[in-house]
Design a protein around this motif. Sequence first.
Motif, PDB file in Angstrom:
ATOM      1  N   ALA A 153      52.220  24.964   3.647  1.00  0.00           N
ATOM      2  CA  ALA A 153      51.637  25.808   5.006  1.00  0.00           C
ATOM      3  C   ALA A 153      50.626  27.072   4.279  1.00  0.00           C
ATOM      4  N   GLU A 154      50.941  27.435   3.200  1.00  0.00           N
ATOM      5  CA  GLU A 154      50.153  28.608   2.676  1.00  0.00           C
ATOM      6  C   GLU A 154      48.813  28.121   1.944  1.00  0.00           C
ATOM      7  N   LEU A 155      48.616  26.957   2.134  1.00  0.00           N
ATOM      8  CA  LEU A 155      47.432  26.573   1.660  1.00  0.00           C
ATOM      9  C   LEU A 155      46.088  26.298   2.799  1.00  0.00           C
ATOM     10  N   ASP A 156      46.788  26.386   4.155  1.00  0.00           N
ATOM     11  CA  ASP A 156      46.128  26.355   5.098  1.00  0.00           C
ATOM     12  C   ASP A 156      44.743  27.600   5.112  1.00  0.00           C
ATOM     13  N   ASP A 157      43.615  26.969   5.207  1.00  0.00           N
ATOM     14  CA  ASP A 157      42.339  27.691   5.419  1.00  0.00           C
ATOM     15  C   ASP A 157      41.764  28.178   3.873  1.00  0.00           C
ATOM     16  N   LEU A 158      42.510  27.496   2.885  1.00  0.00           N
ATOM     17  CA  LEU A 158      42.257  27.710   1.568  1.00  0.00           C
ATOM     18  C   LEU A 158      41.117  26.568   1.034  1.00  0.00           C
ATOM     19  N   PRO A 159      39.969  26.732   0.464  1.00  0.00           N
ATOM     20  CA  PRO A 159      39.276  25.734  -0.064  1.00  0.00           C
ATOM     21  C   PRO A 159      40.112  24.976  -0.960  1.00  0.00           C
ATOM     22  N   LEU A 160      40.174  23.554  -0.721  1.00  0.00           N
ATOM     23  CA  LEU A 160      40.812  22.738  -1.622  1.00  0.00           C
ATOM     24  C   LEU A 160      40.125  21.638  -2.404  1.00  0.00           C
ATOM     25  N   ILE A 161      40.591  21.388  -3.570  1.00  0.00           N
ATOM     26  CA  ILE A 161      39.735  20.448  -4.310  1.00  0.00           C
ATOM     27  C   ILE A 161      40.646  19.300  -4.868  1.00  0.00           C
ATOM     28  N   THR A 162      40.430  18.102  -4.126  1.00  0.00           N
ATOM     29  CA  THR A 162      41.098  17.060  -4.158  1.00  0.00           C
ATOM     30  C   THR A 162      40.574  15.741  -4.678  1.00  0.00           C
ATOM     31  N   LEU A 163      41.452  14.854  -4.835  1.00  0.00           N
ATOM     32  CA  LEU A 163      40.722  13.557  -5.231  1.00  0.00           C
ATOM     33  C   LEU A 163      40.208  12.821  -3.689  1.00  0.00           C
ATOM     34  N   ASP A 176      47.458  13.998   2.501  1.00  0.00           N
ATOM     35  CA  ASP A 176      46.995  13.989   3.884  1.00  0.00           C
ATOM     36  C   ASP A 176      48.275  13.579   4.849  1.00  0.00           C
ATOM     37  N   GLY A 177      49.284  12.803   4.175  1.00  0.00           N
ATOM     38  CA  GLY A 177      50.460  12.638   5.152  1.00  0.00           C
ATOM     39  C   GLY A 177      51.088  13.985   5.171  1.00  0.00           C
ATOM     40  N   ALA A 178      51.192  14.692   4.181  1.00  0.00           N
ATOM     41  CA  ALA A 178      52.059  16.068   4.194  1.00  0.00           C
ATOM     42  C   ALA A 178      51.324  16.794   5.162  1.00  0.00           C
ATOM     43  N   PHE A 179      50.103  17.222   5.153  1.00  0.00           N
ATOM     44  CA  PHE A 179      49.265  17.916   5.875  1.00  0.00           C
ATOM     45  C   PHE A 179      49.420  17.481   7.318  1.00  0.00           C
ATOM     46  N   ALA A 180      49.055  16.192   7.710  1.00  0.00           N
ATOM     47  CA  ALA A 180      49.407  15.707   9.005  1.00  0.00           C
ATOM     48  C   ALA A 180      50.757  16.055   9.634  1.00  0.00           C
ATOM     49  N   GLU A 181      51.695  15.761   8.962  1.00  0.00           N
ATOM     50  CA  GLU A 181      53.259  16.062   9.259  1.00  0.00           C
ATOM     51  C   GLU A 181      53.356  17.511   9.696  1.00  0.00           C
ATOM     52  N   ALA A 182      52.555  18.446   8.771  1.00  0.00           N
ATOM     53  CA  ALA A 182      52.829  19.947   9.036  1.00  0.00           C
ATOM     54  C   ALA A 182      51.951  20.532  10.077  1.00  0.00           C
ATOM     55  N   GLY A 183      51.077  19.585  10.552  1.00  0.00           N
ATOM     56  CA  GLY A 183      50.047  19.949  11.739  1.00  0.00           C
ATOM     57  C   GLY A 183      48.910  20.837  10.921  1.00  0.00           C
ATOM     58  N   ILE A 184      48.561  20.625   9.761  1.00  0.00           N
ATOM     59  CA  ILE A 184      47.608  21.483   9.075  1.00  0.00           C
ATOM     60  C   ILE A 184      46.485  20.726   9.090  1.00  0.00           C
ATOM     61  N   ARG A 185      45.193  21.183   9.244  1.00  0.00           N
ATOM     62  CA  ARG A 185      44.208  20.560   9.059  1.00  0.00           C
ATOM     63  C   ARG A 185      43.415  21.141   7.705  1.00  0.00           C
ATOM     64  N   PRO A 186      43.612  20.558   6.535  1.00  0.00           N
ATOM     65  CA  PRO A 186      43.061  21.247   5.266  1.00  0.00           C
ATOM     66  C   PRO A 186      41.656  21.380   5.336  1.00  0.00           C
ATOM     67  N   GLN A 187      41.284  22.526   4.568  1.00  0.00           N
ATOM     68  CA  GLN A 187      39.760  22.643   4.195  1.00  0.00           C
ATOM     69  C   GLN A 187      39.601  21.880   2.899  1.00  0.00           C
ATOM     70  N   ILE A 188      38.871  20.937   2.672  1.00  0.00           N
ATOM     71  CA  ILE A 188      38.460  20.227   1.618  1.00  0.00           C
ATOM     72  C   ILE A 188      37.138  20.636   1.080  1.00  0.00           C
ATOM     73  N   ALA A 189      37.191  21.159   0.138  1.00  0.00           N
ATOM     74  CA  ALA A 189      35.871  21.914  -0.249  1.00  0.00           C
ATOM     75  C   ALA A 189      35.065  20.861  -1.331  1.00  0.00           C
TER      76      ALA A 189
END
Length: 302
Positions: A185-195, A206-219
Motif C-alpha cells: 500500500a505504501e507504494l501507491d502514488d510512487l513512480p514504479l519501474i517494472t517488467l 498486477d494481481g496483488a495491486f488489484a486485490e489491494a485496490g491500488i492503481r499503481p503509477q507505472i513510470a
Amino acid sequence: MELRQLEYLVAVVDEGGFTKAAAKMHVAQPGVSAQIKQLERELGERLLDRSGRTVRLTEVGRAVLPYARAALGAVAGARAAVDEFTGLLRGRVVMGGVTIPARLDLAEMLADFHERHPAVELSMTEMDPATLLDSLLAGRVDVGLTGLGAPLPPNVAAEVVLDHPLVVAVRPGHKLDGRSSITLAELDDLPLITLPRGTGLRTVLDGAFAEAGIRPQIAFEASEPYFLAELAAHGLGVTILPLPKARLHGDRLHVIELTRPSLRGQLGLIWRTDGSTSPAARALVAHARRHLAQRTRTEAAE
C-alpha cells in the motif's frame, strides 16, 4: 497430393510468407510457390491470398489447414513409433525462453542433450511469455522457460526452477532509503519501474495491486531486470525485483523487504501434457527437468 506440398503450406502459414518458409525448409522460394500452386490446382481452390503485402489463408485455406497439420502429425507419429521401437531417438525439438539467468547454465544442458542424442535436431529461441505459451500450445515449441504468474492451460505442466522473494529497490538518498521493510500500500502514488505486462513478475504484481485496490503509477517498463535496476539507480523511480537481481546492484541500490503481502517471483519450466509431444520432445523435457533440478539444489546450498 504430396506430403511435401502440405509441409510447404504449413510452413508458409507458420512463417508468415514464402521467403521465410523457403529458408526454414532449406529450398528455393520458387519451389515452395510452385508446389503450393500445384496443390491448389489439385484441390481446385485457392488456399492462399497473395494480393496483399502479407500472405493470408483464404476461407478454403483455413478449412484445409487443420487437415494438413493432422496429416503431418500422423506421419511424424508413425516415424516416432518406429524410432521408439528401434531405440533410435531423432526428430526436431525446439526450446523457447524468456531472458535466461546465467546461473541455470542452459548452454551446458543443451550441449549435454545434443551429445546424448546427436540425431535430434535441437534449437532454441527467445520470445516474450505470451508468444512462448501460444507457440507451446501450437506445437511450434516443445518446452519453455518462463516467468510464472497467471494460471496455465490444463494441458500445460510447470515445474518451478527459481523461486525468490520480490523486494523493493531505490537509489541511496531516495526518501525510502533507510527503510528495512515496506508494504504494498505504501507504494501507491510512487513512480514504479517494472517488467512489461504478460511477464510472470508483472502478473504477480498486477494481481496483488488489484486485490489491494491500488492503481499503481507505472513510470517505466523494460524486459531486462538489469535495466530496471539501472533506471532505479539513476533515481527515475522505485523498482521491484527478485532479491538476487537486486543484490547484484548492492552498491547502487538500497534493498527493502516487501511485506503485506510478501510476494515471490518464479521462473518455471513448462511443457505440454496432452500426448501430442514426440519422443524426442519428451526426452528433452526429462533432461531439462533433471538438469534444472540439480542447478536449483546447487543454488539453494550456496
